[in-house]
Design a protein around this motif. Structure first.
Motif, PDB file in Angstrom:
ATOM      1  N   GLN A  17       0.808  -1.209   0.000  1.00  0.00           N
ATOM      2  CA  GLN A  17       0.000   0.000   0.000  1.00  0.00           C
ATOM      3  C   GLN A  17       0.849   1.271   0.000  1.00  0.00           C
ATOM      4  O   GLN A  17       0.367   2.331  -0.364  1.00  0.00           O
ATOM      5  CB  GLN A  17      -0.906   0.009   1.245  1.00  0.00           C
ATOM      6  CG  GLN A  17      -1.924  -1.124   1.285  1.00  0.00           C
ATOM      7  CD  GLN A  17      -2.600  -1.242   2.629  1.00  0.00           C
ATOM      8  OE1 GLN A  17      -2.378  -0.426   3.526  1.00  0.00           O
ATOM      9  NE2 GLN A  17      -3.425  -2.274   2.792  1.00  0.00           N
ATOM     10  N   ALA A  18       2.086   1.153   0.430  1.00  0.00           N
ATOM     11  CA  ALA A  18       2.920   2.337   0.600  1.00  0.00           C
ATOM     12  C   ALA A  18       3.312   2.932  -0.747  1.00  0.00           C
ATOM     13  O   ALA A  18       3.561   2.221  -1.721  1.00  0.00           O
ATOM     14  CB  ALA A  18       4.167   1.986   1.392  1.00  0.00           C
ATOM     15  N   SER A  19       3.341   4.245  -0.802  1.00  0.00           N
ATOM     16  CA  SER A  19       3.892   4.938  -1.966  1.00  0.00           C
ATOM     17  C   SER A  19       5.407   4.756  -1.974  1.00  0.00           C
ATOM     18  O   SER A  19       5.988   4.179  -1.046  1.00  0.00           O
ATOM     19  CB  SER A  19       3.537   6.423  -1.904  1.00  0.00           C
ATOM     20  OG  SER A  19       4.032   7.006  -0.698  1.00  0.00           O
ATOM     21  N   ARG A  20       6.073   5.255  -2.989  1.00  0.00           N
ATOM     22  CA  ARG A  20       7.530   5.110  -3.087  1.00  0.00           C
ATOM     23  C   ARG A  20       8.179   6.471  -3.365  1.00  0.00           C
ATOM     24  O   ARG A  20       9.040   6.602  -4.240  1.00  0.00           O
ATOM     25  CB  ARG A  20       7.881   4.086  -4.161  1.00  0.00           C
ATOM     26  CG  ARG A  20       7.370   2.687  -3.842  1.00  0.00           C
ATOM     27  CD  ARG A  20       7.877   1.642  -4.810  1.00  0.00           C
ATOM     28  NE  ARG A  20       9.323   1.502  -4.785  1.00  0.00           N
ATOM     29  CZ  ARG A  20       9.989   0.784  -3.884  1.00  0.00           C
ATOM     30  NH1 ARG A  20       9.333   0.139  -2.921  1.00  0.00           N
ATOM     31  NH2 ARG A  20      11.288   0.701  -3.943  1.00  0.00           N
ATOM     32  N   ALA A  21       7.747   7.451  -2.613  1.00  0.00           N
ATOM     33  CA  ALA A  21       8.322   8.790  -2.788  1.00  0.00           C
ATOM     34  C   ALA A  21       9.801   8.805  -2.469  1.00  0.00           C
ATOM     35  O   ALA A  21      10.555   9.643  -2.986  1.00  0.00           O
ATOM     36  CB  ALA A  21       7.585   9.790  -1.895  1.00  0.00           C
ATOM     37  N   ARG A  22      10.253   7.871  -1.633  1.00  0.00           N
ATOM     38  CA  ARG A  22      11.667   7.852  -1.258  1.00  0.00           C
ATOM     39  C   ARG A  22      12.570   7.511  -2.434  1.00  0.00           C
ATOM     40  O   ARG A  22      13.774   7.810  -2.385  1.00  0.00           O
ATOM     41  CB  ARG A  22      11.892   6.878  -0.097  1.00  0.00           C
ATOM     42  CG  ARG A  22      11.599   5.420  -0.391  1.00  0.00           C
ATOM     43  CD  ARG A  22      11.549   4.608   0.904  1.00  0.00           C
ATOM     44  NE  ARG A  22      11.368   3.178   0.670  1.00  0.00           N
ATOM     45  CZ  ARG A  22      10.211   2.607   0.388  1.00  0.00           C
ATOM     46  NH1 ARG A  22       9.113   3.343   0.271  1.00  0.00           N
ATOM     47  NH2 ARG A  22      10.138   1.294   0.200  1.00  0.00           N
ATOM     48  N   VAL A  23      12.025   6.894  -3.484  1.00  0.00           N
ATOM     49  CA  VAL A  23      12.838   6.621  -4.682  1.00  0.00           C
ATOM     50  C   VAL A  23      13.302   7.931  -5.315  1.00  0.00           C
ATOM     51  O   VAL A  23      14.458   8.072  -5.738  1.00  0.00           O
ATOM     52  CB  VAL A  23      12.047   5.769  -5.694  1.00  0.00           C
ATOM     53  CG1 VAL A  23      12.833   5.615  -6.993  1.00  0.00           C
ATOM     54  CG2 VAL A  23      11.715   4.405  -5.100  1.00  0.00           C
ATOM     55  N   LEU A  24      12.400   8.912  -5.379  1.00  0.00           N
ATOM     56  CA  LEU A  24      12.769  10.228  -5.920  1.00  0.00           C
ATOM     57  C   LEU A  24      13.862  10.870  -5.069  1.00  0.00           C
ATOM     58  O   LEU A  24      14.786  11.486  -5.599  1.00  0.00           O
ATOM     59  CB  LEU A  24      11.549  11.139  -5.983  1.00  0.00           C
ATOM     60  CG  LEU A  24      11.825  12.601  -6.405  1.00  0.00           C
ATOM     61  CD1 LEU A  24      12.409  12.648  -7.815  1.00  0.00           C
ATOM     62  CD2 LEU A  24      10.549  13.425  -6.320  1.00  0.00           C
ATOM     63  N   ILE A  25      13.776  10.699  -3.755  1.00  0.00           N
ATOM     64  CA  ILE A  25      14.789  11.260  -2.872  1.00  0.00           C
ATOM     65  C   ILE A  25      16.149  10.636  -3.165  1.00  0.00           C
ATOM     66  O   ILE A  25      17.174  11.323  -3.213  1.00  0.00           O
ATOM     67  CB  ILE A  25      14.401  11.040  -1.397  1.00  0.00           C
ATOM     68  CG1 ILE A  25      13.061  11.714  -1.091  1.00  0.00           C
ATOM     69  CG2 ILE A  25      15.490  11.554  -0.467  1.00  0.00           C
ATOM     70  CD1 ILE A  25      13.041  13.209  -1.317  1.00  0.00           C
ATOM     71  N   ALA A  26      16.175   9.326  -3.373  1.00  0.00           N
ATOM     72  CA  ALA A  26      17.432   8.644  -3.700  1.00  0.00           C
ATOM     73  C   ALA A  26      18.026   9.183  -5.000  1.00  0.00           C
ATOM     74  O   ALA A  26      19.243   9.405  -5.100  1.00  0.00           O
ATOM     75  CB  ALA A  26      17.202   7.136  -3.804  1.00  0.00           C
ATOM     76  N   VAL A  27      17.172   9.407  -5.996  1.00  0.00           N
ATOM     77  CA  VAL A  27      17.646   9.948  -7.280  1.00  0.00           C
ATOM     78  C   VAL A  27      18.174  11.374  -7.105  1.00  0.00           C
ATOM     79  O   VAL A  27      19.211  11.740  -7.676  1.00  0.00           O
ATOM     80  CB  VAL A  27      16.516   9.907  -8.323  1.00  0.00           C
ATOM     81  CG1 VAL A  27      16.935  10.637  -9.602  1.00  0.00           C
ATOM     82  CG2 VAL A  27      16.136   8.464  -8.641  1.00  0.00           C
ATOM     83  N   MET A  28      17.496  12.177  -6.297  1.00  0.00           N
ATOM     84  CA  MET A  28      17.952  13.541  -6.056  1.00  0.00           C
ATOM     85  C   MET A  28      19.318  13.550  -5.365  1.00  0.00           C
ATOM     86  O   MET A  28      20.201  14.345  -5.716  1.00  0.00           O
ATOM     87  CB  MET A  28      16.923  14.302  -5.224  1.00  0.00           C
ATOM     88  CG  MET A  28      15.628  14.611  -5.960  1.00  0.00           C
ATOM     89  SD  MET A  28      14.376  15.380  -4.895  1.00  0.00           S
ATOM     90  CE  MET A  28      15.200  16.921  -4.472  1.00  0.00           C
TER      91      MET A  28
END
Length: 449
Positions: A17-28
């Motif tokens: 159910q969780a989103s994966r906004a942390r992937v964008l943080i890793a890319v940044m």
């Protein structure tokens, strides 16, 4: 159903159910590290041309190459204190834009003194960068993912250098060395604006409640910003610095980082000059060969995080999972001494590539900062870690500049090997069991009351 089985049943559902906004943080973080290291290494690419134009001796080159390190190391401790008080959304873009402007101005500098002054500014303004990276990773990622993420964004330093060093050497050959600095500085200014627009803390971001819960339940400090605002006083408390200097474990990772980064700073400073002046290569050829060890280091970095987290998931202790890749990588880094015993360029590049692969494989040392630092003092501990570790950015260019002669680089490789052996001993005998160090007793007592 037992509690343990219930937890195993619920966790996958939460993860789905969780989103994966942390992937964008890793890319940044990855992109920021690419820019960060291009601005560190661009001088080494341009150094042979600068040295020829300004008639610099090896000692003068060593001084110029070390200028970044003087202010970079000196600002780690105040930078760490600042990180515990200024949120990454504000502090990172301010530093990024300012150091990028200083980099760009190096492209219009006309003399040795001006280059040193601007390089000192770049070092000062880049100082908070890696402690901020660690602060963001500790906030946004659970323990089980953190080493992989640290390995991923750390790989940016080598991907950027591997893929873009040939581009910088082409710019220098087609136009002049001035454009190496103008181009890298311009990219950094743009990215600073992007960071400010895009970055948020987990609870203020697009991450849904399930993702925030997943991060927090896994050991991510999603509320560290609110906690530091509530507990950290605005004035400097010298007792915090004393506290992070009392621990043998922390001294182990501080000294180990110095030894690890000594090899890296050889590659970031003297390596292109070694190929041009001691191996007789032209700029284009050296630019291509410089990229090969960086590719090897990239592979090492990516493997280290995956291997470390895999060991952790298979039930090995945090200490073993984090330290095994570091010690293995340091052992491989000693292969650099082989360059002293061959005249073959192919073998030299092979030895250096194996050594830099090892350096990359050992580069998850920030995961130990995340695991050992007192929670309230993540920035202060990270600043101390980076301060002592990056004294190598001063020592390595200067010591090598004085050790090498006009015709022999062998003492330089001997120095790097000796320091690496010390690093192996430090991680084996000083760090010990990996567990978070308690805060100051008076702070713990106040929180309990």
């Amino acid at each position: 159903m037992s509690i343990g089985n219930a937890q195993r049943t619920v966790a996958p559902a939460v993860r789905r159910q969780a989103s994966r906004a942390r992937v964008l943080i890793a890319v940044m973080l990855f992109v920021t590290v690419v820019i960060n290291y291009l601005d560190r290494a661009n001088l080494s690419v341009a150094m042979p041309a600068i040295a020829a134009e300004l008639e610099l001796t090896p000692q003068m080159q060593g001084l110029l190459l070390s200028a970044f390190g003087w202010t970079y190391a000196a600002m780690q401790i105040p930078g760490g204190w600042l990180i515990d008080r200024v949120p990454p959304r504000v502090l990172y873009p301010v530093c990024l834009v300012l150091w990028s402007l200083a980099t760009a101005f190096m492209g219009v500098a006309g003399g040795f003194v001006a280059l040193i002054c601007l390089r000192l500014m770049v070092g000062m303004l880049e100082a908070p960068a890696y402690p901020i990276n660690n602060r963001v990773a500790t906030t946004w990622f659970p323990d089980r993912e953190r080493a992989t993420v640290i390995g991923f964004y750390t790989s940016g330093q080598f991907i950027g250098l591997a893929l873009l060093t040939p581009v910088l050497t082409w710019l220098q050959t087609a136009f002049s060395w001035h454009w190496v600095f103008i181009a890298t500085g311009g990219v950094g200014v743009v990215w600073g604006v992007v960071w400010y627009v895009a970055y948020r803390e987990p609870r203020e971001s697009r991450a849904n409640d399930a993702e925030v819960a997943y991060i927090a339940d896994g050991g991510g400090l999603v509320d560290v910003e609110a906690q530091t605002r509530a507990t950290n006083r605005k004035k400097v408390d010298l007792r915090d610095f004393a506290h992070v200097l009392r621990s043998r474990k922390l001294w182990g990772i501080y000294l180990g980082q110095f030894c690890l980064t000594s090899t890296m700073w050889f590659f970031l400073t003297w390596f292109p000059t070694y190929l041009v002046d001691y191996r007789g290569m032209d700029y284009i050829q050296s630019g291509f060969l410089v990229s090969l060890p960086y590719v090897a280091a990239l592979v090492g970095v990516l493997l280290s995080g995956v291997v470390s987290d895999a060991l952790l998931k298979r039930g090995r202790s945090v200490g073993f999972a984090r330290k095994a890749p570091i010690i293995t990588g340091l052992v491989l880094s000693t292969v650099i001494i082989g360059a002293n015993f061959t005249d073959s360029t192919a073998l030299v590049i092979l030895f250096l590539s194996v050594a830099f692969f090892g350096n990359g494989f050992a580069s998850i040392t920030w995961s130990l900062v995340s695991a050992l630092a007192p929670q309230r003092l993540l920035g202060t501990t990270g600043g101390m870690f980076n301060f002592i570790g990056n004294l190598s950015s001063i020592a390595t260019p200067i010591v090598i500049g004085f050790l090498v002669s006009e015709t022999s680089f062998a003492p330089g490789f001997a120095y790097i090997t000796a320091v690496t052996l010390v690093g192996i001993a430090v991680y084996v005998f000083m760090v010990g069991r990996v567990e978070r160090i308690a805060d100051r007793p008076d702070v713990v007592a106040a929180d309990a009351a």
